[in-house]
Motif scaffolding. Structure first.
Motif, PDB file in Angstrom:
ATOM      1  N   GLU A   1      46.231  41.886  36.884  1.00  7.07           N
ATOM      2  CA  GLU A   1      45.115  42.260  37.034  1.00  7.07           C
ATOM      3  C   GLU A   1      45.662  43.447  38.119  1.00  7.07           C
ATOM      4  OE1 GLU A   1      40.795  41.807  37.473  1.00  7.07           O
ATOM      5  OE2 GLU A   1      41.135  41.665  35.306  1.00  7.07           O
ATOM      6  N   VAL A   2      46.337  43.063  39.228  1.00  2.00           N
ATOM      7  CA  VAL A   2      47.098  43.074  40.629  1.00  2.00           C
ATOM      8  C   VAL A   2      48.830  44.003  40.061  1.00  2.00           C
ATOM      9  CG1 VAL A   2      47.885  42.325  42.694  1.00  2.00           C
ATOM     10  CG2 VAL A   2      45.829  41.130  42.034  1.00  2.00           C
ATOM     11  N   GLY A   3      48.506  44.927  40.611  1.00  2.00           N
ATOM     12  CA  GLY A   3      50.024  45.418  40.507  1.00  2.00           C
ATOM     13  C   GLY A   3      51.027  44.651  41.197  1.00  2.00           C
ATOM     14  N   ASP A   4      51.965  45.481  40.582  1.00  2.00           N
ATOM     15  CA  ASP A   4      53.923  44.556  41.135  1.00  2.00           C
ATOM     16  C   ASP A   4      53.936  44.772  42.507  1.00  2.00           C
ATOM     17  OD1 ASP A   4      54.319  43.259  39.196  1.00  2.00           O
ATOM     18  OD2 ASP A   4      55.747  44.400  38.272  1.00  2.00           O
TER      19      ASP A   4
ATOM     20  N   HIS B   1      44.398  47.001  46.855  1.00  4.74           N
ATOM     21  CA  HIS B   1      43.129  47.855  46.887  1.00  4.74           C
ATOM     22  C   HIS B   1      42.261  47.140  45.983  1.00  4.74           C
ATOM     23  CE1 HIS B   1      41.345  51.015  47.501  1.00  4.74           C
ATOM     24  NE2 HIS B   1      40.385  51.475  45.945  1.00  4.74           N
ATOM     25  N   CYS B   2      40.867  47.376  46.798  1.00  7.94           N
ATOM     26  CA  CYS B   2      39.810  46.080  45.435  1.00  7.94           C
ATOM     27  C   CYS B   2      39.382  47.655  45.425  1.00  7.94           C
ATOM     28  CB  CYS B   2      38.701  46.174  46.756  1.00  7.94           C
ATOM     29  SG  CYS B   2      37.540  44.840  46.016  1.00  7.94           S
TER      30      CYS B   2
ATOM     31  N   ASP C   1      41.148  48.202  51.197  1.00  6.89           N
ATOM     32  CA  ASP C   1      42.477  47.577  51.184  1.00  6.89           C
ATOM     33  C   ASP C   1      42.706  46.390  52.144  1.00  6.89           C
ATOM     34  OD1 ASP C   1      43.837  50.053  49.339  1.00  6.89           O
ATOM     35  OD2 ASP C   1      44.526  50.431  51.292  1.00  6.89           O
ATOM     36  N   GLY C   2      43.602  45.076  51.687  1.00  7.46           N
ATOM     37  CA  GLY C   2      43.403  44.312  52.490  1.00  7.46           C
ATOM     38  C   GLY C   2      44.445  43.399  52.485  1.00  7.46           C
ATOM     39  N   PRO C   3      44.866  42.094  52.840  1.00 11.20           N
ATOM     40  CA  PRO C   3      45.480  41.223  52.506  1.00 11.20           C
ATOM     41  C   PRO C   3      45.545  40.681  51.357  1.00 11.20           C
ATOM     42  CG  PRO C   3      43.804  40.483  54.249  1.00 11.20           C
ATOM     43  CD  PRO C   3      43.788  41.725  54.162  1.00 11.20           C
TER      44      PRO C   3
END
Length: 62
Positions: free
Chosen positions: A31-34, A43-44, A50-52
């Motif tokens: 689900e996390v983009g490249d 981005h949550c 936004d976070g690390p």
């Protein structure tokens, strides 16, 4: 003993997840983009902050 022997039946659902450092929302790696992975800033969708990148190995969330 090999890796297969070290795992019991409960460990078969282990997955790597990104966990939001602000709200704790879990997202599967797929689900996390490249672009987010390469920048290290994610981005949550839950809290909107936004976070690390924060990868953890956990049991599949219920």
């Amino acid at each position: 003993m090999n890796n297969e022997d070290a795992l019991d039946e409960n460990d078969s659902s282990l997955v790597h997840l990104h966990i939001c450092t602000h709200c704790g929302h879990a997202r599967k790696r797929e689900e996390v983009g490249d672009r987010e992975l390469s920048s290290g800033i994610v981005h949550c969708p839950e809290c909107g902050i936004d976070g690390p990148l924060n990868i953890e190995i956990q049991n599949f969330p219920a």
